[in-house]
Scaffold this active site. Structure first.
Site, PDB file in Angstrom:
ATOM      1  N   ARG A 109       0.838  -1.202   0.000  1.00  0.00           N
ATOM      2  CA  ARG A 109       0.000   0.000   0.000  1.00  0.00           C
ATOM      3  C   ARG A 109       0.873   1.252   0.000  1.00  0.00           C
ATOM      4  O   ARG A 109       0.577   2.234  -0.685  1.00  0.00           O
ATOM      5  CB  ARG A 109      -0.943  -0.024   1.216  1.00  0.00           C
ATOM      6  CG  ARG A 109      -2.057  -1.067   1.071  1.00  0.00           C
ATOM      7  CD  ARG A 109      -3.107  -0.938   2.162  1.00  0.00           C
ATOM      8  NE  ARG A 109      -2.670  -1.459   3.432  1.00  0.00           N
ATOM      9  CZ  ARG A 109      -3.043  -2.640   3.948  1.00  0.00           C
ATOM     10  NH1 ARG A 109      -3.887  -3.413   3.285  1.00  0.00           N
ATOM     11  NH2 ARG A 109      -2.597  -3.027   5.120  1.00  0.00           N
ATOM     12  N   PHE A 162     -11.132  -5.797  -5.342  1.00  0.00           N
ATOM     13  CA  PHE A 162     -11.179  -6.491  -4.047  1.00  0.00           C
ATOM     14  C   PHE A 162     -10.664  -5.534  -2.966  1.00  0.00           C
ATOM     15  O   PHE A 162      -9.711  -5.838  -2.254  1.00  0.00           O
ATOM     16  CB  PHE A 162     -10.341  -7.776  -4.070  1.00  0.00           C
ATOM     17  CG  PHE A 162     -10.632  -8.689  -5.247  1.00  0.00           C
ATOM     18  CD1 PHE A 162     -11.705  -9.559  -5.214  1.00  0.00           C
ATOM     19  CD2 PHE A 162      -9.834  -8.654  -6.386  1.00  0.00           C
ATOM     20  CE1 PHE A 162     -11.969 -10.404  -6.294  1.00  0.00           C
ATOM     21  CE2 PHE A 162     -10.093  -9.486  -7.471  1.00  0.00           C
ATOM     22  CZ  PHE A 162     -11.163 -10.367  -7.420  1.00  0.00           C
ATOM     23  N   ASP A 170     -15.676  -4.007  -4.512  1.00  0.00           N
ATOM     24  CA  ASP A 170     -15.763  -5.167  -3.619  1.00  0.00           C
ATOM     25  C   ASP A 170     -17.202  -5.673  -3.667  1.00  0.00           C
ATOM     26  O   ASP A 170     -18.131  -4.907  -3.943  1.00  0.00           O
ATOM     27  CB  ASP A 170     -15.383  -4.806  -2.179  1.00  0.00           C
ATOM     28  CG  ASP A 170     -14.891  -6.014  -1.390  1.00  0.00           C
ATOM     29  OD1 ASP A 170     -13.661  -6.175  -1.222  1.00  0.00           O
ATOM     30  OD2 ASP A 170     -15.739  -6.828  -0.958  1.00  0.00           O
ATOM     31  N   SER A 171     -17.386  -6.964  -3.400  1.00  0.00           N
ATOM     32  CA  SER A 171     -18.748  -7.506  -3.416  1.00  0.00           C
ATOM     33  C   SER A 171     -19.341  -7.558  -2.006  1.00  0.00           C
ATOM     34  O   SER A 171     -20.446  -8.062  -1.821  1.00  0.00           O
ATOM     35  CB  SER A 171     -18.743  -8.909  -4.039  1.00  0.00           C
ATOM     36  OG  SER A 171     -17.876  -9.745  -3.317  1.00  0.00           O
ATOM     37  N   ASP A 230      -6.206  -7.890  -5.755  1.00  0.00           N
ATOM     38  CA  ASP A 230      -5.853  -8.553  -4.488  1.00  0.00           C
ATOM     39  C   ASP A 230      -7.014  -9.442  -4.034  1.00  0.00           C
ATOM     40  O   ASP A 230      -7.691  -9.137  -3.052  1.00  0.00           O
ATOM     41  CB  ASP A 230      -5.524  -7.490  -3.428  1.00  0.00           C
ATOM     42  CG  ASP A 230      -5.088  -8.123  -2.110  1.00  0.00           C
ATOM     43  OD1 ASP A 230      -4.597  -9.271  -2.130  1.00  0.00           O
ATOM     44  OD2 ASP A 230      -5.243  -7.473  -1.059  1.00  0.00           O
ATOM     45  N   CYS A 270      -2.865 -15.082  -2.409  1.00  0.00           N
ATOM     46  CA  CYS A 270      -2.497 -15.513  -1.051  1.00  0.00           C
ATOM     47  C   CYS A 270      -2.854 -16.989  -0.871  1.00  0.00           C
ATOM     48  O   CYS A 270      -2.981 -17.478   0.244  1.00  0.00           O
ATOM     49  CB  CYS A 270      -3.199 -14.647  -0.012  1.00  0.00           C
ATOM     50  SG  CYS A 270      -4.976 -14.631  -0.199  1.00  0.00           S
TER      51      CYS A 270
HETATM   52  N1  SAH Z   1      -6.872  -5.445  -0.685  1.00  0.00           N
HETATM   53  C1  SAH Z   1      -7.557  -5.505   0.580  1.00  0.00           C
HETATM   54  C2  SAH Z   1      -7.826  -6.932   1.038  1.00  0.00           C
HETATM   55  C3  SAH Z   1      -8.625  -7.772   0.068  1.00  0.00           C
HETATM   56  S1  SAH Z   1      -9.405  -9.138   0.794  1.00  0.00           S
HETATM   57  C4  SAH Z   1      -6.780  -4.708   1.626  1.00  0.00           C
HETATM   58  O1  SAH Z   1      -5.663  -4.230   1.328  1.00  0.00           O
HETATM   59  O2  SAH Z   1      -7.271  -4.528   2.733  1.00  0.00           O
HETATM   60  C5  SAH Z   1     -10.416  -9.736  -0.479  1.00  0.00           C
HETATM   61  C6  SAH Z   1     -11.704  -8.952  -0.694  1.00  0.00           C
HETATM   62  O3  SAH Z   1     -12.343  -9.479  -1.857  1.00  0.00           O
HETATM   63  C7  SAH Z   1     -12.753  -9.051   0.391  1.00  0.00           C
HETATM   64  O4  SAH Z   1     -13.078  -7.768   0.835  1.00  0.00           O
HETATM   65  C8  SAH Z   1     -13.976  -9.704  -0.268  1.00  0.00           C
HETATM   66  O5  SAH Z   1     -15.205  -9.122   0.163  1.00  0.00           O
HETATM   67  C9  SAH Z   1     -13.743  -9.386  -1.709  1.00  0.00           C
HETATM   68  N2  SAH Z   1     -14.303 -10.303  -2.711  1.00  0.00           N
HETATM   69  C10 SAH Z   1     -14.293 -11.665  -2.709  1.00  0.00           C
HETATM   70  N3  SAH Z   1     -14.792 -12.149  -3.872  1.00  0.00           N
HETATM   71  C11 SAH Z   1     -15.141 -11.067  -4.624  1.00  0.00           C
HETATM   72  C12 SAH Z   1     -15.684 -10.905  -5.937  1.00  0.00           C
HETATM   73  N4  SAH Z   1     -15.958 -11.963  -6.708  1.00  0.00           N
HETATM   74  N5  SAH Z   1     -15.892  -9.656  -6.392  1.00  0.00           N
HETATM   75  C13 SAH Z   1     -15.599  -8.577  -5.626  1.00  0.00           C
HETATM   76  N6  SAH Z   1     -15.058  -8.677  -4.390  1.00  0.00           N
HETATM   77  C14 SAH Z   1     -14.835  -9.898  -3.891  1.00  0.00           C
END
Ligand code: SAH
Length: 396
Positions: free
Chosen positions: A211, A227, A249-250, A300, A340
């Site tokens: 970040r 995400f 995000d979903s 991510d 991850c």
């Molecule tokens: N980059 C973030 C962490 C990501 S965690 C940070 O730095 O804090 C992964 C995220 O993906 C979660 O918030 C989850 O709600 C979201 N997610 C999971 N599947 C998804 C999809 N198909 N479309 C959109 N978001 C999704």
């Protein structure tokens, strides 16, 4: 104490200090042991291999606490291991003074099944194995003594507990819920952390360095953060003077928290931020149809492959989002792409990203390999752990 005697020839992995012993290696249990009890593990010829936590319901039958015959597993052991883990964080200059910090990273700190994250004066523990569950009191006492924290919250609601025959367990173990909620400062940005309702222990600390890097290159760019969770990357991009930041995000609650986080930082330009509640796979296709493009894209995703058995399906999902990402990049654009998944190694991940670029018809190069922050160390005896791996790729 019960003793596990291995089948002939099955001692190799324990001798390499791999922290897990699978059920298929076990010859017999001598004496009695219940879930979480410490057992001594012996080779078929009687040689001492280690001591670990027994888990009769799991395919991972024993998780080793120690490979040292002179080391007994008791309160003092947990205090020593925890003090070591915390000291190793404080010894690293880049981790000093961080308000959000992973104190214990499970197998990497010699404590399988134990995660502990610090947010200011609160520590959140996640206990995912029968052994960790059994030693809850010793672990919490040691954390309080070693860190001087005023609160400990337990977030042991991860799915993997089911494989160990354990119920989800959450609640305040020490101190009381903070009235005003919790927030941390990360690189000058304030972020609220919902330890009770957020994902995992509340926040993804492993992306801290990435970040910061995004912030350093964000100026003047149109950025897409896929995400986005509670907006960690998005807020740093805004702090770095991005021209626009579109975050997807979903999860509705994650986006609500992301907007609230932005409001906690009145110095950031709220009018440059757009939040989209959508499925990333679909949204990227829609952008492609609409001809929308970006200077930098962050991918991510959550872990698509919890273990090697899911690697094929996960590879298709990674390929899909990376391919779509490459198609949306302007000339010279950057992709920060992560996985991850324990079941997808560094090499496989690089192959997937390379083939995505090829299929997208983009010439591209890896500018930098991206990893998790130093408070998420990678244990050399445990390569299949869920470590963050990432690539910074630039297209022509
Ligand atoms: N980059 C973030 C962490 C990501 S965690 C940070 O730095 O804090 C992964 C995220 O993906 C979660 O918030 C989850 O709600 C979201 N997610 C999971 N599947 C998804 C999809 N198909 N479309 C959109 N978001 C999704």
């Amino acid at each position: 104490m019960g003793q596990i005697v291995l089948l002939p020839g099955k001692e190799r992995s324990a001798m390499k200090r791999h922290p897990w012993l699978f059920a298929g290696s076990v010859g017999r249990l001598e004496g009695r042991a219940r879930a979480g009890d410490t057992v001594t593990v012996l080779a078929d010829d009687g040689r001492f291999l280690g001591r670990g936590a027994y888990s009769p319901e799991s395919q991972i039958r024993v998780r080793f606490w120690s490979f040292d015959e002179a080391e007994s597993i008791d309160d003092v052991f947990f205090k020593r291991r925890i003090a070591q883990a915390v000291a190793s964080r404080h010894a690293l200059p880049e981790l000093r003074g961080q308000e959000g910090l992973r104190l214990i990273h499970a197998e990497s700190d010699g404590l399988p099944g134990v995660i502990a994250d610090q947010y200011g004066d609160t520590v959140v523990v996640q206990l995912t194995s029968a052994g960790a569950d059994k030693w809850r009191k010793a672990i919490v006492n040691a954390l309080v003594q070693v860190t001087g924290c005023t609160r400990v919250y337990e977030r042991s609601d991860s799915d993997v507990r089911g494989l160990e025959g354990l119920e989800p367990t959450v609640g305040w173990l020490y101190g009381e819920a903070p009235v005003a909620g919790l927030a941390i400062d990360e690189h000058g940005v304030k972020l609220a952390v919902d330890v009770v309702g957020g994902h995992k222990t509340g926040f993804y600390l492993d992306q801290r360095d990435n970040r910061a890097w995004l912030r350093s290159v964000a100026a003047g760019k149109d950025i897409l953060n896929c995400f986005c969770y509670t907006g960690g990357f998005s807020l740093q991009a805004l702090a770095g003077d991005a021209r626009s930041v579109l975050s997807i995000d979903s999860s509705g609650p994650a986006l609500t928290q992301a907007r609230a986080n932005l409001a906690l930082n009145p110095q950031l330009p709220v009018e440059r931020a757009e939040w989209l509640d959508a499925d990333v796979f679909q949204a990227l296709r829609d952008f492609r149809k609409a001809g929308r493009t970006f200077d930098l894209i962050v991918l991510d995703p959550p872990k698509f492959a919890p273990s090697a058995a899911h690697a094929d399906r996960a590879a298709r999902a990674y390929k899909d989002i990376n391919l779509l990402g490459f198609r949306l990049l302007r000339p010279g654009g950057l992709l920060m792409s992560y996985s991850c998944s324990g079941g997808v190694g560094v090499e496989l991940f690089q192959k997937i990203v390379a083939s995505a670029a090829l299929d997208a018809g983009r010439s591209a190069r890896i500018v930098r390999r991206l990893a998790g922050a130093a408070d998420h160390p990678v244990a050399l005896n445990f390569p299949e752990g869920e470590y963050l791996k990432g690539l910074l790729v630039q297209v022509d």
